[in-house]
Motif scaffolding. Structure first.
Motif, PDB file in Angstrom:
ATOM      1  N   LEU C 117       0.883  -1.497   0.030  1.00 32.31           N
ATOM      2  CA  LEU C 117       0.132   0.046  -0.231  1.00 32.31           C
ATOM      3  C   LEU C 117       1.045   1.093  -0.007  1.00 32.31           C
ATOM      4  N   HIS C 118       0.231   2.313  -0.057  1.00 35.91           N
ATOM      5  CA  HIS C 118       1.052   3.742   0.201  1.00 35.91           C
ATOM      6  C   HIS C 118       0.865   4.195   1.423  1.00 35.91           C
ATOM      7  N   TRP C 119       1.799   5.079   1.865  1.00 41.07           N
ATOM      8  CA  TRP C 119       1.670   5.675   3.342  1.00 41.07           C
ATOM      9  C   TRP C 119       2.365   7.181   3.336  1.00 41.07           C
ATOM     10  N   ARG C 120       1.987   7.828   4.470  1.00 40.92           N
ATOM     11  CA  ARG C 120       2.702   9.055   4.763  1.00 40.92           C
ATOM     12  C   ARG C 120       2.369   9.406   6.041  1.00 40.92           C
ATOM     13  N   GLU C 121       3.323   9.780   6.748  1.00 38.65           N
ATOM     14  CA  GLU C 121       2.990  10.058   8.297  1.00 38.65           C
ATOM     15  C   GLU C 121       2.030  11.117   8.409  1.00 38.65           C
ATOM     16  N   ASN C 122       1.496  11.039   9.402  1.00 34.45           N
ATOM     17  CA  ASN C 122       0.435  12.384  10.314  1.00 34.45           C
ATOM     18  C   ASN C 122      -0.308  12.961   9.392  1.00 34.45           C
ATOM     19  N   ASP C 123      -1.438  12.409   9.455  1.00 33.38           N
ATOM     20  CA  ASP C 123      -2.598  13.173   8.769  1.00 33.38           C
ATOM     21  C   ASP C 123      -3.692  13.042   9.646  1.00 33.38           C
ATOM     22  N   ARG C 124      -4.887  13.806   9.158  1.00 32.47           N
ATOM     23  CA  ARG C 124      -6.068  13.861   9.998  1.00 32.47           C
ATOM     24  C   ARG C 124      -6.890  12.724   9.058  1.00 32.47           C
ATOM     25  N   GLU C 125      -7.396  11.617   9.755  1.00 31.38           N
ATOM     26  CA  GLU C 125      -8.279  10.790   9.255  1.00 31.38           C
ATOM     27  C   GLU C 125      -9.626  10.717   9.742  1.00 31.38           C
ATOM     28  N   ARG C 126     -10.706  10.539   8.814  1.00 32.61           N
ATOM     29  CA  ARG C 126     -12.184  10.372   9.024  1.00 32.61           C
ATOM     30  C   ARG C 126     -12.438   8.985   8.569  1.00 32.61           C
ATOM     31  N   ILE C 127     -12.990   8.337   9.498  1.00 33.78           N
ATOM     32  CA  ILE C 127     -13.608   6.955   9.229  1.00 33.78           C
ATOM     33  C   ILE C 127     -15.036   6.783   9.034  1.00 33.78           C
ATOM     34  N   TRP C 128     -15.334   6.332   7.810  1.00 34.17           N
ATOM     35  CA  TRP C 128     -16.744   6.300   7.424  1.00 34.17           C
ATOM     36  C   TRP C 128     -17.158   4.700   7.717  1.00 34.17           C
ATOM     37  N   THR C 129     -18.533   4.526   8.195  1.00 39.33           N
ATOM     38  CA  THR C 129     -18.998   3.283   8.124  1.00 39.33           C
ATOM     39  C   THR C 129     -19.799   3.064   6.741  1.00 39.33           C
ATOM     40  N   VAL C 130     -19.241   2.091   6.162  1.00 33.59           N
ATOM     41  CA  VAL C 130     -20.016   1.660   4.928  1.00 33.59           C
ATOM     42  C   VAL C 130     -20.948   0.801   4.901  1.00 33.59           C
ATOM     43  N   SER C 131     -20.616  -0.026   6.185  1.00 29.80           N
ATOM     44  CA  SER C 131     -21.723  -1.323   6.342  1.00 29.80           C
ATOM     45  C   SER C 131     -22.415  -1.129   7.750  1.00 29.80           C
ATOM     46  N   PRO C 132     -23.391  -0.280   7.866  1.00 28.07           N
ATOM     47  CA  PRO C 132     -23.806   0.348   9.097  1.00 28.07           C
ATOM     48  C   PRO C 132     -24.435  -0.787  10.120  1.00 28.07           C
ATOM     49  N   GLY C 133     -25.074  -2.039   9.395  1.00 27.38           N
ATOM     50  CA  GLY C 133     -25.752  -3.111  10.034  1.00 27.38           C
ATOM     51  C   GLY C 133     -24.647  -3.976  10.405  1.00 27.38           C
ATOM     52  N   HIS C 134     -23.622  -4.162   9.953  1.00 23.60           N
ATOM     53  CA  HIS C 134     -22.546  -5.073  10.395  1.00 23.60           C
ATOM     54  C   HIS C 134     -22.162  -5.276  11.878  1.00 23.60           C
ATOM     55  N   PRO C 135     -22.170  -6.207  12.636  1.00 21.99           N
ATOM     56  CA  PRO C 135     -21.878  -6.523  13.955  1.00 21.99           C
ATOM     57  C   PRO C 135     -20.400  -5.811  14.242  1.00 21.99           C
ATOM     58  N   ILE C 136     -19.713  -5.527  13.338  1.00 24.70           N
ATOM     59  CA  ILE C 136     -18.345  -4.845  13.722  1.00 24.70           C
ATOM     60  C   ILE C 136     -18.652  -3.406  13.796  1.00 24.70           C
ATOM     61  N   ALA C 137     -19.643  -2.951  13.189  1.00 27.32           N
ATOM     62  CA  ALA C 137     -19.945  -1.577  13.277  1.00 27.32           C
ATOM     63  C   ALA C 137     -20.906  -1.144  14.362  1.00 27.32           C
ATOM     64  N   ALA C 138     -21.335  -2.263  14.852  1.00 24.44           N
ATOM     65  CA  ALA C 138     -22.423  -1.988  16.065  1.00 24.44           C
ATOM     66  C   ALA C 138     -22.032  -0.799  17.054  1.00 24.44           C
ATOM     67  N   GLY C 139     -22.648   0.293  17.223  1.00 27.90           N
ATOM     68  CA  GLY C 139     -22.497   1.248  18.042  1.00 27.90           C
ATOM     69  C   GLY C 139     -21.487   2.352  17.584  1.00 27.90           C
ATOM     70  N   ILE C 140     -20.931   2.211  16.194  1.00 29.47           N
ATOM     71  CA  ILE C 140     -20.304   3.298  15.639  1.00 29.47           C
ATOM     72  C   ILE C 140     -21.056   4.353  14.842  1.00 29.47           C
ATOM     73  N   PRO C 141     -20.677   5.576  15.088  1.00 31.56           N
ATOM     74  CA  PRO C 141     -21.390   6.557  14.222  1.00 31.56           C
ATOM     75  C   PRO C 141     -21.175   6.599  12.787  1.00 31.56           C
ATOM     76  N   ALA C 142     -21.872   7.409  12.092  1.00 36.96           N
ATOM     77  CA  ALA C 142     -21.864   7.303  10.545  1.00 36.96           C
ATOM     78  C   ALA C 142     -20.435   7.630  10.147  1.00 36.96           C
ATOM     79  N   TYR C 143     -19.706   8.504  11.016  1.00 34.26           N
ATOM     80  CA  TYR C 143     -18.099   8.505  10.722  1.00 34.26           C
ATOM     81  C   TYR C 143     -17.691   9.258  12.215  1.00 34.26           C
ATOM     82  N   PHE C 144     -16.137   9.042  12.172  1.00 39.47           N
ATOM     83  CA  PHE C 144     -15.617   9.585  13.313  1.00 39.47           C
ATOM     84  C   PHE C 144     -14.350   9.773  13.061  1.00 39.47           C
ATOM     85  N   GLU C 145     -13.331  10.873  14.008  1.00 37.20           N
ATOM     86  CA  GLU C 145     -12.187  11.541  13.409  1.00 37.20           C
ATOM     87  C   GLU C 145     -11.072  10.815  14.167  1.00 37.20           C
TER      88      GLU C 145
END
Lengths: 238, 238, 238, 238
Positions: C117-145
């Motif tokens: 993969l590619h990489w670069r140190e130190n950035d701001r990341e926003r994580i988006w939930t693509v599969s909101p009903g999946h057990p791994i996403a339980a309790g996770i909002p639409a996105y977090f930073e």
């Protein structure tokens, strides 16, 4: 507690000799009876005889997993019931079409394909476990046999399944993807091929175990509807 | 012009009665002979007898699609050759393991699983086309038969394939995912189950057509290596 | 009770300023500490300092789900440990590689690709939930930073995942498949991208919740080894 | 020769300032104009103004790949036209819905889900190539930018795609699966997110190249209809 609803069109068992003999109170009542011993399940049944097929908003609200048996009466299920069930599956209700349920309006709508296949009455089937560690296959041997089943043959016009759990082998010379899973939005779907009305497949211990396993696998405690953020016309989105 | 290389371990055909009778100059030479009529293919063959299995960097550089037949000599392919072929597949070379090639080091490395399965000698097999519109199935009927093949049975320990193109039905009672595709980085992979050394499967018109189709499907004119942007240790990345 | 083992190479936290400050007893000890409140989990930790990386047959026998954090010491994990862990995953142990664990020998062996993969140190990341009903996403909002993370960018050289659960968005301009699942034989695998040693991602509530969810999702009570029915040479099968 | 038909609802470009300025003769005419140089394509266009949307049996018979642009007029496409196009896709016609075509009746019918998503007008988008060796990505760089596009955001309510080819990154903070493929029976489908009527995306060289690539990828010379071997009621099968 998992709330299971069984829909059965309940036509063959009223009139046909063999279906009536094997399932005198209907396939739905028979499935309900062998689920009775499961402490984590409550089971409710509906048929074509009920208003709106028994599948009102309220019933669907209180259903976690829906089993579906239909055959000659697919066209008797009104389109608004199909729409309602389809939306509820996408929100997270498990859906388990059995045997000729491959051609039910709900399954075809969820798949987006014709779900056509080939068939021939009365053959000996051997079910092979392709994915032995899958929860739906828990307790199922490497293979088991059904002395009589309806042959269903490839090509089976479905999208590529997420998982092929079982393959069917027929003495007459066919092979079939007999147990397959799909995820559609928040809903989990398991199609299982055995279950012709004129044969005692639903009396088979392994078939019963697979149905019990599939109910627990399809159960999703999370309910989620992906919204349509513009004002939808009736034709659009939810 | 698609440049095809056929690797064959070339062991059975030197010593065994049937294999020698069916493929007197080796399975590789036989496959090469039936590919000769194809105007868009140039075909080269290599065996375990060649230094580095004939699969030098230069040969791989000039190969678009690699066919692989191996069985009792899988362990005789040196790990550095396996590494080289594996990298070349990821860069975009098509890879078509045949029959017992399911247990070749290259296929197992690409799959990341054991690729184990069950087997039994000499059964009648019927191959069913599951995906009739797929280019690999072009010109293949709904099913065809091989009077003699080695039975390969489920569970077949592979990742869920991208596409199941063919199912195998065996008279002795088994069903098998006989033709399956995978994409790994830039490489396209087709595994095909028929092709035991003691049976004339590679003389069968349909088998020959499937191999020709698969070569064209696996051919990817684009070559691409996903880089590893930090200085890689020998253990890391490319 | 789900038996969790956390492997951490435990190198950066001994020497580096930030890593040491954020995870003074090691990333493994920190993850263990936030899992302590979970009544259904027992958590054990191992590092490169332990003989055989702490991943003996006995430890693996008693592990249901293995978490993996490694980076600069991937090559210090002996091949026989990799082989042992790989087999145990295929038998049904859950496997959760975190962040730079994408390049661990075990994950790369399971994927069959380079996992570059590619990489670069130190950035701001926003994580988006693509599969909101999946057990791994339980309790996770639409996105977090995450105010600070290491950017990981596409192309990510993995096989097509079974499910994409999260996408990562980076302020610097990249997008990445940040949470993905795979099934390999009987083992369930979840790769999750956040977790650089110099940033407090493992202190984030959402990251912690995702790890807890993933452990429960990856847990498979069924253990199954697909056998190799001929006498295997050391190079073949299990 | 690949016979391409472009359907465009052709509403915005008649009335709106920007759409009209950018695509004075309609998006369909503009796409047709940049396809003109391709020697292997013949291109035909139809709009809502044509009887039956121009998508008669005869036109579909003579179409290998159908492009679809629609937005505010999805509900104006009659259900019998949708049914006809849907069947033709399953028989092997390629289908390429562009931008707001995600909510077209045909795409939603093929997917079996709502195809809902989030959106916001006017953002800067960067398109990342996730699958650099895929034919649809041939000639496309690691990424390219569109100074103005409509933001489309996750969750995107589609089934898990066969392949994610492109990811979209938006300056405002979102990530999206911007280019995805599906196979449904014999038809190949590519959804591509850029293409809002008020922005010059279809003037972008990379977008044009992607559309050209996608047409060639979606073209399937084999036509095949999986039959329904019992006498079908209008509700069943083909």
């Amino acid at each position: 507690m998992i709330r299971v609803t069984i829909f059965n069109e309940f036509l063959h068992e009223k009139y046909d000799g063999e279906a009536k003999r094997l399932y005198p109170e209907g396939i739905h009542a028979h499935i309900q009876s062998f689920l009775k011993s499961e402490q984590d399940l409550t089971v409710y049944t509906v048929t074509l005889d009920d208003p709106e097929c028994g599948l009102t908003e309220e019933v669907l609200e209180n259903t976690d997993v829906l089993l579906w048996w239909g055959h000659m009466g697919h066209h008797l299920v009104p389109d608004e019931v199909v729409e309602r069930v389809w939306r509820r599956v996408l929100d997270g209700m498990g859906f388990i079409p059995l045997h000729s349920g491959h051609h039910s309006k709900v399954f075809r709508r969820l798949m987006g394909t014709t779900c056509n296949l080939h068939w021939r009455e009365n053959d000996r089937e051997r079910i092979w476990t392709v994915s032995p560690g899958h929860p739906i296959a828990a307790g199922i041997p490497a293979y088991f046999e059904l002395e009589h089943e309806e042959m269903y043959g490839e090509p089976f016009a479905i999208p590529e399944p997420d998982e092929v759990i079982f393959l069917g082998w027929f003495a007459g010379g066919e092979a079939f993807r007999a147990g397959v899973t799909f995820r559609r939005e928040n809903g989990r779907i398991f199609y299982f091929q055995p279950g012709h009305e004129d044969y005692p497949s639903f009396h088979n211990d392994h078939v019963q175990r697979i149905i019990k396993n599939a109910i627990r696998w399809a159960y999703n405690p999370v309910r989620y509807r992906i919204p349509c953020p513009w004002a939808p016309s009736p034709e659009q989105g939810h």
